[in-house]
Design an enzyme around this catalytic site. Sequence first.
Site, short mmCIF file in Angstrom:
data_model
loop_
_atom_site.label_atom_id
_atom_site.label_comp_id
_atom_site.label_asym_id
_atom_site.label_seq_id
_atom_site.Cartn_x
_atom_site.Cartn_y
_atom_site.Cartn_z
N GLU A 215 27.57 -43.30 28.87
CA GLU A 215 29.02 -43.10 28.72
C GLU A 215 29.66 -44.40 28.27
O GLU A 215 29.19 -45.49 28.61
CB GLU A 215 29.61 -42.63 30.06
CG GLU A 215 31.13 -42.43 30.00
CD GLU A 215 31.70 -41.56 31.10
OE1 GLU A 215 31.00 -41.28 32.08
OE2 GLU A 215 32.88 -41.15 30.96
N GLN B 99 24.72 -43.53 35.60
CA GLN B 99 24.57 -43.59 34.14
C GLN B 99 23.39 -44.52 33.83
O GLN B 99 23.13 -45.43 34.61
CB GLN B 99 25.82 -44.15 33.46
CG GLN B 99 26.97 -43.17 33.24
CD GLN B 99 27.94 -43.10 34.40
OE1 GLN B 99 27.79 -43.80 35.37
NE2 GLN B 99 28.95 -42.22 34.29
N ASN C 83 33.87 -31.57 29.28
CA ASN C 83 33.33 -32.17 30.50
C ASN C 83 34.36 -32.06 31.61
O ASN C 83 35.55 -32.37 31.40
CB ASN C 83 33.02 -33.66 30.26
CG ASN C 83 32.71 -34.41 31.54
OD1 ASN C 83 31.61 -34.26 32.08
ND2 ASN C 83 33.65 -35.21 32.04
N GLU C 84 33.94 -31.63 32.77
CA GLU C 84 34.81 -31.56 33.95
C GLU C 84 36.21 -31.05 33.58
O GLU C 84 37.22 -31.71 33.84
CB GLU C 84 34.88 -32.92 34.67
CG GLU C 84 33.53 -33.33 35.20
CD GLU C 84 33.55 -34.48 36.21
OE1 GLU C 84 34.60 -35.10 36.43
OE2 GLU C 84 32.48 -34.74 36.79
N GLU D 141 25.43 -34.42 35.63
CA GLU D 141 25.87 -35.68 36.25
C GLU D 141 25.46 -35.63 37.71
O GLU D 141 25.90 -34.73 38.45
CB GLU D 141 27.39 -35.89 36.13
CG GLU D 141 27.81 -36.33 34.75
CD GLU D 141 29.27 -36.72 34.64
OE1 GLU D 141 29.84 -37.25 35.63
OE2 GLU D 141 29.84 -36.49 33.56
N TYR E 213 27.89 -35.76 42.99
CA TYR E 213 27.50 -37.15 43.29
C TYR E 213 27.27 -37.31 44.79
O TYR E 213 27.97 -36.70 45.60
CB TYR E 213 28.61 -38.12 42.86
CG TYR E 213 28.66 -38.32 41.35
CD1 TYR E 213 27.84 -39.25 40.73
CD2 TYR E 213 29.52 -37.57 40.56
CE1 TYR E 213 27.88 -39.45 39.36
CE2 TYR E 213 29.57 -37.76 39.17
CZ TYR E 213 28.75 -38.69 38.58
OH TYR E 213 28.78 -38.89 37.22
O1 AHR Z 1 30.29 -40.87 36.08
C1 AHR Z 1 31.62 -41.23 36.16
C2 AHR Z 1 32.53 -40.05 35.96
O2 AHR Z 1 32.32 -39.13 36.96
C3 AHR Z 1 32.31 -39.26 34.70
O3 AHR Z 1 32.92 -39.81 33.59
C4 AHR Z 1 32.95 -37.96 35.05
O4 AHR Z 1 32.45 -36.87 34.33
C5 AHR Z 1 32.72 -37.85 36.54
O5 AHR Z 1 33.88 -37.51 37.21
#
Ligand code: AHR
Length: 515
Positions: free
Chosen positions: A48, A368, A195-196, A319, A263
């Site tokens: 990214e 990332q 994305n999101e 992600e 995450y």
């Molecule tokens: O990884 C950081 C961010 O987390 C990404 O840009 C986004 O897609 C997510 O919220």
Amino acid sequence: MRKFFTYSFALTMLAVPVSLSAQVAGLVLNTDQTADTISRHIYGNFSEHLGHCIYGGLWVGENSTIPNNRGIRNDVVDALKRINIPNLRWPGGCFADEYHWMDGIGPRENRPKMVNTHWGGVVEDNSFGTHEFLDLCEQLGAEPYICGNVGSGSVEEMSKWVEYITFDGKSPMAELRRMNGRELPWKVKFWGVGNENWGCGGNMTAEFYADQYRRYATYARNYGSNRLFKIAGGPNSNDYHWMETLMKNIPHDMLNGVSLHYYTIPGTWEKKGSATQFTEAEYFSTIKHTLFMEELITRHSSIMDQYDPKKEVGLFVDEWGTWYDVEPGTNPGFLFQQNTLRDALVAGINLNIYNNHSDRVKGANIAQLVNVLQSIIFTDGDKMVLTPTYYVFEMYKVHQNAALIPLSFKSPIYSWQGDAIPAVSASASKNKAGKIHVTFTNADPHKAVELNIEIRGALPGNLSGTLLTAGELSAHNTFSGPGNVKPVTFSGAKLNRNILTVILPAASVVMLEMN
Ligand code: AHR
């Protein structure tokens, strides 16, 4: 038994006291009963425009003194080739939905500059754009996974991007590509439609996004022999309504995959916890939150099964990884965090989960690649260091495109202050050459675990293994200590005809190979 105690004695260097836990018996490896192929794309990564991921991490420019091939760092490319990186997602993340691809083509000195509003408000000079990214993928031998802009872009803009990259005939976009130095079109497989979009990608409702997806995906064309594998911006964690709405409202002949973002955050969103200074409570919480991935995939899969019983639409966990507080003294917008043995365990557990769900999980991208969240590589100027997470990808690459051998067993418990989670995770596969690989994690930082495994359907004569562990959970690699956490030969497994005995050291990741 004596050798077991000898083995655990060798681990007394761990910062926490180590003992041997109860033995685990009744584990069967049916090597002749394989299931789905483990898609190699589960081992994908994510680049990214964030912090020093692209600039400094991947791209140094053609005039840099850092060895590079057309501006792309050679050391990073070589490291990624060693783990057979299968695909690379780009340009974001949240960045994707404010990225306008036409700003990133043509002579670099003429490219407009923009503000990277999501990530530190820094100037993005667009020197790394479409040509540079696709060159990187060619150098890596990895499939590009491009995420298009739905949040602030237009259907026309996305449509033209696909035409620019993949159209072979005469057209305005193909001519523009040729003018910019690329005669032949590229092949692009994975195409993310936003994305999101429930958050930074436009704050949409699931219903609104599903309709938008249909418009954008309609004009993202298949040119020549190029076939786009279109992936919808899927749910945030356990937003099951989002998944259900997409599966119900988007015709499946225009939908190849749905993404899932989750995450591992040990603390709260405001105070996530340090990457290196953590208590056992925070460690336990990290592993517990990681294991939530099992529930997420199971529940999202069951919704997908309802609308797609033949499992034609893939789930892409595009992600995932740990997210801690940024390292003190670094730009908070750059999300830079260290990477320790704890992260290696998180990676090993997640990858085992994805392997075991290979019927539905067709891809995943850790976030990332370099210098950001759960990065596999760090760079600083001309220096590069591989993180503990990198080594997990190196150990697990044996599963790429191998046939899953389903496993079921009752793990011993790792308990902490009245709470309990499974200590051990595992997945197994058989590759085309008939080699069997089993990967294990033991998250218990105090106890080694003995596993007794009955192997059926094969009588392997050769056994070898690799172990990743360290003296402390917070052990990590630095530019001056790049070998603090590194795989070593594993000698804690023994084969006696078809009985495999394995002693998993406390806080370890292990890969076994048999044939
Ligand atoms: O990884 C950081 C961010 O987390 C990404 O840009 C986004 O897609 C997510 O919220």
